[in-house]
Design a protein around this motif. Sequence first.
Motif, PDB file in Angstrom:
ATOM      1  N   LYS A   1     -36.906  -5.185 -22.727  1.00 20.32           N
ATOM      2  CA  LYS A   1     -35.845  -4.593 -23.332  1.00 20.32           C
ATOM      3  C   LYS A   1     -36.566  -4.673 -25.024  1.00 20.32           C
ATOM      4  O   LYS A   1     -37.038  -5.670 -25.339  1.00 20.32           O
ATOM      5  CB  LYS A   1     -34.655  -5.265 -23.334  1.00 20.32           C
ATOM      6  CG  LYS A   1     -33.744  -5.009 -24.130  1.00 20.32           C
ATOM      7  CD  LYS A   1     -32.270  -5.899 -24.115  1.00 20.32           C
ATOM      8  CE  LYS A   1     -31.207  -5.339 -25.272  1.00 20.32           C
ATOM      9  NZ  LYS A   1     -30.164  -6.192 -25.092  1.00 20.32           N
TER      10      LYS A   1
ATOM     11  N   SER B   1     -36.396  -4.872 -29.103  1.00 24.50           N
ATOM     12  CA  SER B   1     -35.694  -5.451 -30.195  1.00 24.50           C
ATOM     13  C   SER B   1     -36.476  -5.709 -31.510  1.00 24.50           C
ATOM     14  O   SER B   1     -37.681  -5.900 -31.186  1.00 24.50           O
ATOM     15  CB  SER B   1     -34.932  -6.576 -29.787  1.00 24.50           C
ATOM     16  OG  SER B   1     -35.570  -7.784 -29.576  1.00 24.50           O
TER      17      SER B   1
ATOM     18  N   ASP C   1     -36.213   1.174 -27.735  1.00 22.96           N
ATOM     19  CA  ASP C   1     -34.928   0.589 -26.711  1.00 22.96           C
ATOM     20  C   ASP C   1     -35.657  -0.272 -25.555  1.00 22.96           C
ATOM     21  O   ASP C   1     -34.951  -1.068 -24.841  1.00 22.96           O
ATOM     22  CB  ASP C   1     -33.984   1.986 -25.965  1.00 22.96           C
ATOM     23  CG  ASP C   1     -33.264   2.397 -27.152  1.00 22.96           C
ATOM     24  OD1 ASP C   1     -32.524   1.947 -27.592  1.00 22.96           O
ATOM     25  OD2 ASP C   1     -33.646   3.794 -27.418  1.00 22.96           O
TER      26      ASP C   1
ATOM     27  N   PRO D   1     -36.651   0.150 -34.043  1.00 28.63           N
ATOM     28  CA  PRO D   1     -36.743  -0.633 -32.772  1.00 28.63           C
ATOM     29  C   PRO D   1     -36.956   0.144 -31.338  1.00 28.63           C
ATOM     30  O   PRO D   1     -36.242   1.459 -31.750  1.00 28.63           O
ATOM     31  CB  PRO D   1     -35.600  -1.652 -32.579  1.00 28.63           C
ATOM     32  CG  PRO D   1     -34.977  -1.817 -34.068  1.00 28.63           C
ATOM     33  CD  PRO D   1     -35.141  -0.441 -34.656  1.00 28.63           C
TER      34      PRO D   1
ATOM     35  N   ASP E   1     -35.629 -11.034 -21.360  1.00 29.63           N
ATOM     36  CA  ASP E   1     -35.576 -10.692 -22.833  1.00 29.63           C
ATOM     37  C   ASP E   1     -36.351 -11.499 -23.911  1.00 29.63           C
ATOM     38  O   ASP E   1     -36.392 -11.065 -25.101  1.00 29.63           O
ATOM     39  CB  ASP E   1     -34.128 -10.481 -23.436  1.00 29.63           C
ATOM     40  CG  ASP E   1     -33.370  -9.411 -22.381  1.00 29.63           C
ATOM     41  OD1 ASP E   1     -34.020  -8.604 -21.617  1.00 29.63           O
ATOM     42  OD2 ASP E   1     -31.971  -9.379 -22.196  1.00 29.63           O
TER      43      ASP E   1
END
Length: 306
Positions: free
Chosen positions: A214, A216, A230, A228, A180
């Motif tokens: 991911k 963000s 997903d 944003p 991430d």
Amino acid sequence: MATPGTEYPLHIVDAFTKVPFEGNPAAVCLLQNDTDIKDETKSKIASEMNLSETAFVSCATPDTNFSRADKFILRWFTPTVEVDLCGHATLATAWVIFHTTNNQHRELKFETRSGTLSAMRKGDSVSLDFPRFPPRPLNADERRLLQPVIDICCGSVGDDSVLEVSLSPDTYKLLIRLKDDVNVSQLKECIVFPDHLLAQDTGGLIKGVILTLKGSAENGAVDREGTPYDFVSRYFAPWQGIAEDPVTGSSHTVLAPYWSEVLHKNMLYARQCSKRGGDLLLTLHPNNRIEIAGHARIVMSGKLML
């Protein structure tokens, strides 16, 4: 069978975008019957188009036409092979039928190698009904065999950037999730040499590799309005003649169930962040199906002359 001088409508469509020259381009050729053009010729046409896929669509019954029919036969060819499933070329095909043939049906059905697929008008977009193919973790032998592929795909972001690796055995797609703390710019800058992938012995386990991350606001995964995503991804399939696919519907039949389980969401907003890029709206249904919605732009229309 085509005779010399026969002409067929041919369109080039940018799928999964509202903007021309973004998204994933596909050629769409309209045939009255699938046998109008031999498969060998279809393959040559796809090579001539030199796009990731060329779709050949024909009416399922010979006594109708594109303006009246709601059932069709659909096939997809890359520059080198015929493939079992292609999302963006299905979207492109439905868009052509809805917008160029005066077809008033709300829903179209396509008979394909992957079964019956449907495309529906959904506001100003088109929604595709596809099967979903959730990936599973690699076993030890698969991980050992495929580690060189993982290293090639992730070398430019570092060996420690990989969070999880899984495999969709139904689609032969390898999914590599990055950690991430990797940002979208790093994902975009990953350099993957197709020749290096082709040189690896994969044991026939894979035909494509997905890199995913991911989404963000913090890692830069936002659309033009600042919303944003997903998740974001890239997709490489040199085993099927595609070095990198700009936007891939079929890869999202693997990505959507994966990220749905991770994020505990059944509605997902995704971006494939190739150089062209494209957006997808994904809805997972309880019948093991996935709805893939997007826009398209027809950028060229003409005739194929054989």
